[in-house]
Design an enzyme around this catalytic site. Structure first.
Site, PDB file in Angstrom:
ATOM      1  N   SER A   1       0.827  -1.205   0.000  1.00 32.95           N
ATOM      2  CA  SER A   1       0.000   0.000   0.000  1.00 32.95           C
ATOM      3  C   SER A   1       0.858   1.251   0.000  1.00 32.95           C
ATOM      4  O   SER A   1       2.025   1.212   0.377  1.00 32.95           O
ATOM      5  CB  SER A   1      -0.922   0.041   1.236  1.00 32.95           C
ATOM      6  OG  SER A   1      -1.900  -0.972   1.183  1.00 32.95           O
TER       7      SER A   1
ATOM      8  N   SER B   1      -2.525  -4.043  -3.266  1.00 34.47           N
ATOM      9  CA  SER B   1      -2.013  -2.734  -2.880  1.00 34.47           C
ATOM     10  C   SER B   1      -3.148  -1.732  -2.723  1.00 34.47           C
ATOM     11  O   SER B   1      -3.992  -1.588  -3.604  1.00 34.47           O
ATOM     12  CB  SER B   1      -1.017  -2.232  -3.934  1.00 34.47           C
ATOM     13  OG  SER B   1      -0.301  -1.123  -3.461  1.00 34.47           O
TER      14      SER B   1
ATOM     15  N   ASP C   1      -3.642   1.925  -2.816  1.00 34.93           N
ATOM     16  CA  ASP C   1      -2.932   3.137  -3.245  1.00 34.93           C
ATOM     17  C   ASP C   1      -3.912   4.302  -3.321  1.00 34.93           C
ATOM     18  O   ASP C   1      -4.800   4.317  -4.181  1.00 34.93           O
ATOM     19  CB  ASP C   1      -2.274   2.907  -4.607  1.00 34.93           C
ATOM     20  CG  ASP C   1      -1.319   1.726  -4.579  1.00 34.93           C
ATOM     21  OD1 ASP C   1      -0.498   1.660  -3.645  1.00 34.93           O
ATOM     22  OD2 ASP C   1      -1.398   0.865  -5.475  1.00 34.93           O
TER      23      ASP C   1
END
Length: 343
Positions: free
Chosen positions: A234, A272, A274
């Site tokens: 992340s 992830s 983001d």
């Protein structure tokens, strides 16, 4: 455990700022009225903390700031995201922390805000708290963060230089095979007839192969050991500006902040989370969209440098069970930049 090397930032390596000059402190705090504070926990089993980005313009006299949100990949726990997206407004400081502590931190932030003068009769408030997973280096299931850490981060929030690397919400993060953490940068940029500042702060915890100024820096080659692997890839990005952008324009800027991840080598893995949040402390009429390209360019540069700084400034950390994330070797970085003719 920390690296024996004195940590340095990208500018200290002689890498240029690009099209726009860095701000005085090369930090998000170069945006007037924006402050940053940390609460950091380091022990044999814990490397974690809280980072607070505090726009001083918020308060009883100004209950919200225009804001925009961009989601590169939504595998995360960004408390308050939907209201920011819906209303284009930021009502509280932005706090960053560890994944499983995010809800306790959000509750503590809410309590802090309700205790402020002018909020005595508030019945709705949207705390904004982002996270990355520091479970590779910290006993994340213990959820050790709460009211005291939030208070420390908020109370110590200050203007000027920002502590980076293995501090606050970056105490236990891993990025691109190295120890990651908190990083920041800023640019002075023309917007219409004015010169404005755009600043970025990141919490890096993602995989891929690091690139600095276009030069590959594979972790397995620089540290001569297996690279550290983040849990729950992340990255949280916070962008601030004093350009008087509206929420729609800030959302466009936040998208550019996400794009900058690829510049340092993020592989945008499936797991992830983001996110980029952009807010403005400016006042007055928003600039014309035709004047925004320099600001978008400056945002890309500031975020990319902040990401690199988060790694360059991080120190080696080790968990009692044996997991370790090593600080990037600065001599190796210098040698590769020199060989590529960058410095």
């Amino acid at each position: 455990m920390t690296s024996d090397e004195t940590r340095i930032r990208l500018a200290d390596l002689g890498v240029g700022a690009g099209a726009f000059a860095r701000g005085r402190h090369n930090a998000i705090t170069d945006v007037p009225g924006v402050r940053v504070g940390h609460a950091t926990v380091h022990s044999d089993r814990l490397h974690t903390g809280v980072t607070a980005i505090v726009p001083m313009a918020l308060g009883a006299g100004r209950r919200s700031l225009p804001a925009g949100l961009a989601v590169g990949n939504g595998y995360g726990k960004l408390v308050g995201a939907t209201q920011v997206e819906e209303l284009g407004a930021l009502e509280t400081p932005v706090l960053l922390t560890s994944t499983l502590s995010v809800f306790r931190v959000a509750d503590a932030l809410l309590g802090h805000m309700l205790d402020q003068p002018g909020y005595e009769h508030s019945t709705t408030l949207n705390p904004v708290v982002g996270e990355t997973n520091d479970g590779f280096l910290s006993d994340i299931r213990s959820r050790p963060l709460g009211v005291a850490h939030v208070k420390e981060a908020l109370d110590t929030a200050a203007a000027g230089p920002v502590e980076e690397g293995s501090v606050g919400a970056g105490a236990g993060t891993v990025a691109l095979g190295f120890k990651g953490g908190i990083g920041t940068s800023s640019r002075a940029v023309p917007v219409g007839d004015d010169t404005c500042t755009v600043g970025a702060l990141v919490q890096s915890n993602f995989s891929g192969t690091l690139s600095i100024a276009g030069v590959p820096m594979p972790a397995e080659e620089l540290i001569c050991a297996p690279p550290a692997e983040p849990i729950g890839n992340s990255c949280m990005i916070v962008v601030a500006t004093d350009a008087p952008l509206d929420a729609r324009q800030l959302t466009r800027g936040a998208r550019r902040a996400i794009f900058a991840l690829r510049g340092v080598g993020s592989d945008f893995s499936q797991g992830s989370g983001d996110y980029a949040i952009a807010f403005s402390v400016g006042t007055g009429m928003p600039p014309a969209d035709a004047d925004l390209s320099p600001l978008f360019h400056a945002t890309l540069d500031a975020v990319e440098e902040a990401l690199v700084n988060s790694i360059l400034m991080a120190t080696t950390q080790v968990h009692a069970d044996g997991n370790s994330a090593r600080a990037i070797p600065l001599d190796g970085v210098r040698a590769r930049l020199a060989a590529a003719g960058v410095v």
